[in-house]
Design a protein around this motif. Structure first.
Motif, PDB file in Angstrom:
ATOM      1  N   LYS A  14       0.411  -1.325  -0.077  1.00 13.02           N
ATOM      2  CA  LYS A  14       0.400  -0.423  -0.137  1.00 13.02           C
ATOM      3  C   LYS A  14       0.746   1.258   0.011  1.00 13.02           C
ATOM      4  CE  LYS A  14      -4.482   0.871   0.493  1.00 13.02           C
ATOM      5  NZ  LYS A  14      -5.176   1.101  -0.943  1.00 13.02           N
ATOM      6  N   ALA A  15       2.217   0.853   0.312  1.00 14.46           N
ATOM      7  CA  ALA A  15       2.827   2.161   0.713  1.00 14.46           C
ATOM      8  C   ALA A  15       2.997   3.096  -0.814  1.00 14.46           C
ATOM      9  CB  ALA A  15       4.465   2.012   1.342  1.00 14.46           C
ATOM     10  N   ARG A  16       3.947   2.312  -1.833  1.00  5.86           N
ATOM     11  CA  ARG A  16       3.924   2.854  -2.812  1.00  5.86           C
ATOM     12  C   ARG A  16       2.785   3.514  -3.880  1.00  5.86           C
ATOM     13  NH1 ARG A  16       9.459   2.644  -4.135  1.00  5.86           N
ATOM     14  NH2 ARG A  16      10.573   0.705  -3.444  1.00  5.86           N
ATOM     15  N   LEU A  46       3.120  -4.737   7.802  1.00  8.14           N
ATOM     16  CA  LEU A  46       4.133  -3.139   7.745  1.00  8.14           C
ATOM     17  C   LEU A  46       3.062  -2.320   7.453  1.00  8.14           C
ATOM     18  CD1 LEU A  46       7.034  -4.371   5.634  1.00  8.14           C
ATOM     19  CD2 LEU A  46       6.486  -4.152   8.659  1.00  8.14           C
ATOM     20  N   LYS A  47       1.856  -2.684   7.322  1.00 10.12           N
ATOM     21  CA  LYS A  47       0.841  -1.920   6.902  1.00 10.12           C
ATOM     22  C   LYS A  47       0.782  -0.623   8.029  1.00 10.12           C
ATOM     23  CE  LYS A  47      -3.509  -2.912   7.121  1.00 10.12           C
ATOM     24  NZ  LYS A  47      -4.790  -3.309   6.975  1.00 10.12           N
ATOM     25  N   ASP A  48       0.183  -0.335   8.686  1.00 11.77           N
ATOM     26  CA  ASP A  48       0.136   1.282   9.087  1.00 11.77           C
ATOM     27  C   ASP A  48       1.622   1.922  10.141  1.00 11.77           C
ATOM     28  OD1 ASP A  48      -2.290   0.951   8.885  1.00 11.77           O
ATOM     29  OD2 ASP A  48      -3.458  -0.500  10.473  1.00 11.77           O
ATOM     30  N   GLY A  49       2.488   0.739   9.460  1.00  8.57           N
ATOM     31  CA  GLY A  49       3.615   0.885  10.491  1.00  8.57           C
ATOM     32  C   GLY A  49       4.632   2.374   9.640  1.00  8.57           C
ATOM     33  N   PHE A  50       5.214   2.957  10.575  1.00 10.05           N
ATOM     34  CA  PHE A  50       5.627   4.277  10.766  1.00 10.05           C
ATOM     35  C   PHE A  50       6.965   4.161  11.558  1.00 10.05           C
ATOM     36  CE2 PHE A  50       2.560   5.128  13.800  1.00 10.05           C
ATOM     37  CZ  PHE A  50       3.095   6.018  14.570  1.00 10.05           C
ATOM     38  N   VAL A  51       7.827   5.580  11.260  1.00  8.57           N
ATOM     39  CA  VAL A  51       9.338   5.588  11.975  1.00  8.57           C
ATOM     40  C   VAL A  51       9.154   7.070  13.211  1.00  8.57           C
ATOM     41  CG1 VAL A  51      11.252   6.309  11.963  1.00  8.57           C
ATOM     42  CG2 VAL A  51      10.951   4.815  10.465  1.00  8.57           C
ATOM     43  N   ARG A  52       9.440   6.989  13.930  1.00  7.18           N
ATOM     44  CA  ARG A  52       9.298   8.202  14.888  1.00  7.18           C
ATOM     45  C   ARG A  52      10.229   8.733  15.290  1.00  7.18           C
ATOM     46  NH1 ARG A  52       3.554   9.405  17.002  1.00  7.18           N
ATOM     47  NH2 ARG A  52       3.492  10.112  15.116  1.00  7.18           N
ATOM     48  N   ILE A 106       8.583   5.362   6.038  1.00  6.05           N
ATOM     49  CA  ILE A 106       7.519   4.363   6.272  1.00  6.05           C
ATOM     50  C   ILE A 106       8.276   3.118   6.170  1.00  6.05           C
ATOM     51  CG2 ILE A 106       5.711   6.055   6.029  1.00  6.05           C
ATOM     52  CD1 ILE A 106       5.295   5.238   3.012  1.00  6.05           C
ATOM     53  N   PRO A 107       8.207   2.023   6.938  1.00  7.00           N
ATOM     54  CA  PRO A 107       8.923   0.931   6.483  1.00  7.00           C
ATOM     55  C   PRO A 107       8.254   0.350   4.924  1.00  7.00           C
ATOM     56  CG  PRO A 107       6.941   0.525   8.182  1.00  7.00           C
ATOM     57  CD  PRO A 107       7.240   2.087   7.715  1.00  7.00           C
ATOM     58  N   LEU A 108       8.944   0.044   4.327  1.00  3.99           N
ATOM     59  CA  LEU A 108       8.715  -0.839   2.366  1.00  3.99           C
ATOM     60  C   LEU A 108       8.599  -1.838   2.874  1.00  3.99           C
ATOM     61  CD1 LEU A 108      10.509   2.336   0.745  1.00  3.99           C
ATOM     62  CD2 LEU A 108       7.920   1.366   1.171  1.00  3.99           C
ATOM     63  N   LYS A 109       9.766  -2.578   2.924  1.00  9.89           N
ATOM     64  CA  LYS A 109      10.359  -4.204   3.022  1.00  9.89           C
ATOM     65  C   LYS A 109      11.054  -4.091   4.346  1.00  9.89           C
ATOM     66  CE  LYS A 109      10.828  -4.080  -2.111  1.00  9.89           C
ATOM     67  NZ  LYS A 109      11.912  -4.782  -2.690  1.00  9.89           N
ATOM     68  N   VAL A 110      10.400  -5.715   4.993  1.00  8.61           N
ATOM     69  CA  VAL A 110      11.392  -6.467   5.333  1.00  8.61           C
ATOM     70  C   VAL A 110      12.081  -7.726   4.832  1.00  8.61           C
ATOM     71  CG1 VAL A 110      11.166  -7.672   7.984  1.00  8.61           C
ATOM     72  CG2 VAL A 110      10.042  -5.735   7.707  1.00  8.61           C
ATOM     73  N   TYR A 111      13.806  -7.877   5.307  1.00 12.33           N
ATOM     74  CA  TYR A 111      13.609  -9.438   4.770  1.00 12.33           C
ATOM     75  C   TYR A 111      14.879  -9.630   5.839  1.00 12.33           C
ATOM     76  CZ  TYR A 111      16.557  -5.145   3.099  1.00 12.33           C
ATOM     77  OH  TYR A 111      17.211  -4.569   3.341  1.00 12.33           O
ATOM     78  N   ILE A 112      15.249 -11.291   4.900  1.00 14.02           N
ATOM     79  CA  ILE A 112      16.426 -11.717   6.130  1.00 14.02           C
ATOM     80  C   ILE A 112      18.540 -11.667   5.654  1.00 14.02           C
ATOM     81  CG2 ILE A 112      17.429 -13.414   6.976  1.00 14.02           C
ATOM     82  CD1 ILE A 112      14.842 -12.685   8.425  1.00 14.02           C
ATOM     83  N   LYS A 113      18.653 -10.945   6.275  1.00 16.33           N
ATOM     84  CA  LYS A 113      20.169 -10.553   5.160  1.00 16.33           C
ATOM     85  C   LYS A 113      21.485 -11.010   6.251  1.00 16.33           C
ATOM     86  CE  LYS A 113      23.120  -7.014   2.876  1.00 16.33           C
ATOM     87  NZ  LYS A 113      22.803  -5.683   2.179  1.00 16.33           N
ATOM     88  N   GLY A 126       3.245  12.104   1.012  1.00 22.29           N
ATOM     89  CA  GLY A 126       1.879  11.549   0.320  1.00 22.29           C
ATOM     90  C   GLY A 126       1.060  11.955  -0.321  1.00 22.29           C
ATOM     91  N   LYS A 127       0.225  11.216  -0.823  1.00 23.41           N
ATOM     92  CA  LYS A 127      -0.250  10.893  -2.404  1.00 23.41           C
ATOM     93  C   LYS A 127      -1.451  11.980  -2.288  1.00 23.41           C
ATOM     94  CE  LYS A 127       2.630   8.529  -5.882  1.00 23.41           C
ATOM     95  NZ  LYS A 127       2.104   6.990  -6.413  1.00 23.41           N
ATOM     96  N   ARG A 128      -2.022  12.840  -3.509  1.00 26.81           N
ATOM     97  CA  ARG A 128      -3.591  13.223  -3.089  1.00 26.81           C
ATOM     98  C   ARG A 128      -4.270  12.551  -3.935  1.00 26.81           C
ATOM     99  NH1 ARG A 128      -1.606  18.705  -2.575  1.00 26.81           N
ATOM    100  NH2 ARG A 128      -1.723  19.548  -0.638  1.00 26.81           N
TER     101      ARG A 128
END
Length: 152
Positions: A14-16, A46-52, A106-113, A126-128
């Motif tokens: 949903k982020a993009r 991750l849908k509603d995640g954000f960074v503070r 906002i978080p886009l992806k989580v992966y194991i590296k 934010g887009k209108r």
């Protein structure tokens, strides 16, 4: 996805759609014992995640990591805030950018590296509503063009 042998665990699709991503940064996650096991099982949202930002550190909020099935009393709170592990300069730069109106992280992806959980965070604007329609229209036109070229 960034370079390396990362295994994608979760993606914020949903982020993009809702945001224009200006820049991305890879960050580590400070996790409790059973959280990494749940992430490896793909039980993260991750849908509603954000960074503070607080005290010169970045924290990830509203990311749901389900409790581990065999975790019993060692399980964690699914919605707790988690510290992001990044360089001070990266944190300062992102924090400075978020002071502008309409900019968030906002978080886009989580992966194991290399055995560690990593999160790809994006500096987003934010887009209108009309921007979203325009993006969908452009994608539809590209799909039609690809179909037409495929027929030839």
């Amino acid at each position: 996805m960034p370079k390396g042998n990362g295994n994608l665990v979760a993606q914020n699709r949903k982020a993009r759609h809702d945001y224009t991503i200006l820049e991305t940064v890879e960050a580590g996650l400070a996790l409790k014992g059973t959280e990494i096991k749940s992430i490896r099982n793909g039980r993260i949202n991750l849908k509603d995640g954000f960074v503070r930002f607080r005290d010169g550190e970045a924290y990830l909020f509203n990311v749901h990591i389900s409790p581990y099935d065999q975790g019993n009393l060692f399980n964690h709170d699914p919605l707790r805030s988690r510290k992001l592990l990044m360089h001070k300069k990266q944190i300062a730069k992102l924090h400075e950018e978020t002071k502008n109106k309409g900019i968030t992280v906002i978080p886009l992806k989580v992966y194991i590296k290399d055995g560690y959980a990593k999160v790809l965070v994006g500096l987003a604007k934010g887009k209108r509503e009309y921007d979203k329609r325009e993006t969908l229209k452009r994608k539809d036109q590209e799909r039609q063009i690809q179909r037409a070229l495929k027929d030839y």
